[in-house]
Motif scaffolding. Sequence first.
Motif, PDB file in Angstrom:
ATOM      1  N   ARG A 508     -28.408  21.730 -29.485  1.00  0.00           N
ATOM      2  CA  ARG A 508     -28.836  21.288 -28.155  1.00  0.00           C
ATOM      3  C   ARG A 508     -27.889  20.199 -27.652  1.00  0.00           C
ATOM      4  NH1 ARG A 508     -34.866  18.941 -26.749  1.00  0.00           N
ATOM      5  NH2 ARG A 508     -34.581  18.848 -24.485  1.00  0.00           N
ATOM      6  N   SER A 514     -30.279  25.101 -24.639  1.00  0.00           N
ATOM      7  CA  SER A 514     -30.710  24.243 -23.537  1.00  0.00           C
ATOM      8  C   SER A 514     -32.153  24.568 -23.181  1.00  0.00           C
ATOM      9  CB  SER A 514     -29.854  24.478 -22.283  1.00  0.00           C
ATOM     10  OG  SER A 514     -28.498  24.367 -22.589  1.00  0.00           O
ATOM     11  N   TYR A 515     -32.932  23.530 -22.958  1.00  0.00           N
ATOM     12  CA  TYR A 515     -34.307  23.709 -22.524  1.00  0.00           C
ATOM     13  C   TYR A 515     -34.402  23.324 -21.046  1.00  0.00           C
ATOM     14  CZ  TYR A 515     -35.094  24.269 -27.509  1.00  0.00           C
ATOM     15  OH  TYR A 515     -35.037  24.728 -28.791  1.00  0.00           O
ATOM     16  N   ASP A 518     -33.145  20.091 -19.874  1.00  0.00           N
ATOM     17  CA  ASP A 518     -31.688  19.912 -19.990  1.00  0.00           C
ATOM     18  C   ASP A 518     -30.964  20.540 -18.799  1.00  0.00           C
ATOM     19  OD1 ASP A 518     -32.378  18.988 -22.528  1.00  0.00           O
ATOM     20  OD2 ASP A 518     -32.038  20.948 -23.450  1.00  0.00           O
TER      21      ASP A 518
END
Lengths: 556, 298, 104
Positions: A508, A514-515, A518
């Motif tokens: 990450r 990526s969340y 993000d």
Amino acid sequence: MGDSGTAIDGAVRDWGTLRERYCARMQRGAALAKDKVVAPDDVVALLEAVIEPGDRLCIEGNNQKHADFLAECLAEVSPERVHDLHIIQSNIALAPHLDVFERGIAERLDFCYSGPQGLRLSRLVKEGRLKVGAIHTYLELYGRYFCDLTPNVSFIAADAADHEGNLYTGPNTEDTPAIVEATAFKSGILIAQVNRIVDRVPRVDVPGDWVSFVVEAPRPYYIEPIFTRDPAAITEVQILMAMMVIRGIYEKYGVARLNHGIGFDTAAIELILPTYAADLGLRGKICKYMSVNPCPTLIPAIESGFVEGIHCAGSELGMENYVSERSDVFFTGRDGSMRSNRIFCQIAGHYSDLFIGSTLQIDLEGNSSTATLSRITGFGGAPNFGSESRARRHGSESWLMAGREAHRGNGMPRGRKLVVQIVESFREGLSSTFVERLDAWKLQESFGLPLPPVMVYGDDLTHIVTEEGIANLLLCDGPEEREQAIRGVAGYTEVGMARDPEMVRRLRAKGAVSYPEDLGVDKRLATRDLLAARSIKDLVRWSGGLYDPPARFRNW
Amino acid sequence: MKIARHSFLEAGARTRVRGLLDAGTFREFCGPLARRTSPHLPLLDMPVAFDDGVVVGEGLLAGRPVLIAAQEGSFMGGSVGEVHGAKLTGLIERALDVRPDGVILLIDSGGVRLQEANAGLIAMGEIQRAVLAVRAAGIPVIVAIGGRNGCYGGMSIIARSCDWIVISEEGRLSISGPEVIEAVEGVEEFDSRDRALVWRTMGGKHRRLLGEADALVADGMDAFRDAIAGYLGRSRAHDLDSLETEQARLEARVTRFAECRDGVDVWAALGVDAPERVPELEPDAFNRLLGTLEETSR
Amino acid sequence: MEHLEFSFDHGSMAPANDFAHAGVVGSGNLEVLLERAELSGRCEAVVDTAIRGYERTWHKVLSDFVTRQGLADVRISINDGGATPAVVCLRLDQAAADLKGAPA
């Protein structure tokens, strides 16, 4: 070598056998025709006259249109006269396509896609009544038409013919040019079923000189609206994923030329372009040129000035007037109707910046497949669209950026196509999309296939988007990172729960996982209010009444 | 291009209630915290809902006191089970005590919940009796139909027992659903997958043209609220004379439209120009068309 | 149907509102009810689900939720019609936003 021919072992070889056979076939068939026109009742007799045992035969049939009347007639010929046929066609969709195997008329099959006949097809294979040559991609099969699988006889479907056999295919040209070209120029017999015979066709899509026989079918060719997705069925989870695609991929790479698979996930992307993407200031920067069927869910993106150009593999029922009135966007003929062509669309899509589509299973290497244990279906256009175009040379912002991520300064710089799978971690019925081992392996075993039927190979794949986040496989070093990046977006599946949290944290940090937070994606916006159209009626309104949805999609 | 941001069709039951009532005035009775769930569904190994699929309560609409109920169409098709029915009956009967300016029923239902058949059927009778008692007390009962399930089965009988019906073009009103008709009479009689046919024969516009609904509105909270507000405090006559008039009207209709095979035929017989264009008309244009016709109200 | 009960000891923030409700019980959907309760800082959850055999997944989803939202003294009640974890998380977060009094 002699002067008047080529001698092999002393015998003089005849170089015109195909043409001689063609003449003989035409002579037998001509007895049943008036000029080129054959009465519907005489078609079975015509087929028995012109088809020879062992012929390679193609019945045009794809997502939109089918030479269904000719397919039915073929299933009625006498197996004593016509047998051992090798069927080479893209789509197995209608019952008569398999009746010919049950009746002993055909024995071998090369195809691309089977859909609803998948179960029956697998049964016939198990019973030994049907031998599969290969499950091809469209481009592979059409390529082979011009190689070793050239049809001796082809059946095609068209809107209209004149008395000289000139054909008008209307908006559904689709696969016709590929089949016609291969058949007509290698001494093959080309039989066209048309909806009507007219004095003058609106435009000549196939010159009459190439066509052997024409029959006015008792009813219009079979066609169904398979690319229409009702916005009413789009879920909030799909909208969330669409937001991530727009921010994390389209905006980041500046994706201007692309191909969308057909599904609710991609429909959600199309429907938030005029809202979410417009608010981000991305109009004119992303999604400008598309290779895709004229999906009704594209209407708001076209009307709001996002999508500037679309080339289509085929048409879609109800979109005829809309496409015709948007000739700056779509490819249309002088008569106003759309000109589609599957091969050109596949090639355009193959060399574009991005493919995005969905799948049923993804393994830890990123290989994906829609093949499941009980059915043989094939993959349609996805394998060609969804593969790296390694021979590509033209630079674009997206292609160059993806290339920089992939190579990171090592060796010869080159670009990279983006190949994206968009999936929810669990499908309906709570089966996991992420698996340790694809069903494709078991399928290979049970059907004796040379390779497991994979739709998109892991090394072609660049991104996986789920409701949890995006895995960017370009930024992964080695198979271990790749596996953890996939686990890192696999949600609460067994695969996801077995992630190494520390390694996912590192991935990450370097952008390989990526969340939403993000990506600057606010999850609270993921509601249906974000859709530019929430119903089929909304699409009609966006189109100014030009879109005429089929009855089954109406609720007014 | 403008899409209604607050769709009635899309909203759930609570969102509909909050969208119609004046902000902050809704008070729910017997809400999810009360956990009045179905006693029948667990016996059938089926999941329950904390509100049994119906929201009931009171509040203000355009500043006037109302009682309101909204069926949750996503829970078991808005079907009426024992608890669901009791909540509706209790709400309607409360009108006799508090005398609001109207009782509003937001119907989104296929009718009786099959899993609770007898209890659901009894509930239908109780709801209808409550509606008639409230009407007799001079309090109008107003129905709004604009959800995905439409208004079918027992709920359609109740709807037509009320004073006023407001319906959107997406709304549907009929006793038997399309699938039921197809199953009983055959696909030649009614093709339930032909959705355009379904709406031509059961949809909001057809029902408005036949005089079975009193207002046809666009799919939006504002449009429903405005139409409903117009009926607050206004009762429709409900006595022997009015019933006999209605009976005579229905008998004449059976004869008049006996040969019609489709909604379009009925509209043509009503004198609609270009009846095949009716499904395409936006609500405003449709309502202008209504003004040119006779006999489109009860 | 399967009935599951869980207890979690994470948590720091007591809710602003008495309760919040999100979602509808249906195929692939669920309803979530969050209530303020005196639980000595703990959170408790009761799940009635139409699909058996996912106790470990429910525990992980709810445990992550309580940690993510930092909830204390909350009773979580769920009626589930077979929702995927993605939908469960979405509904839980929607209900939590209401419970905390976040602007809608």
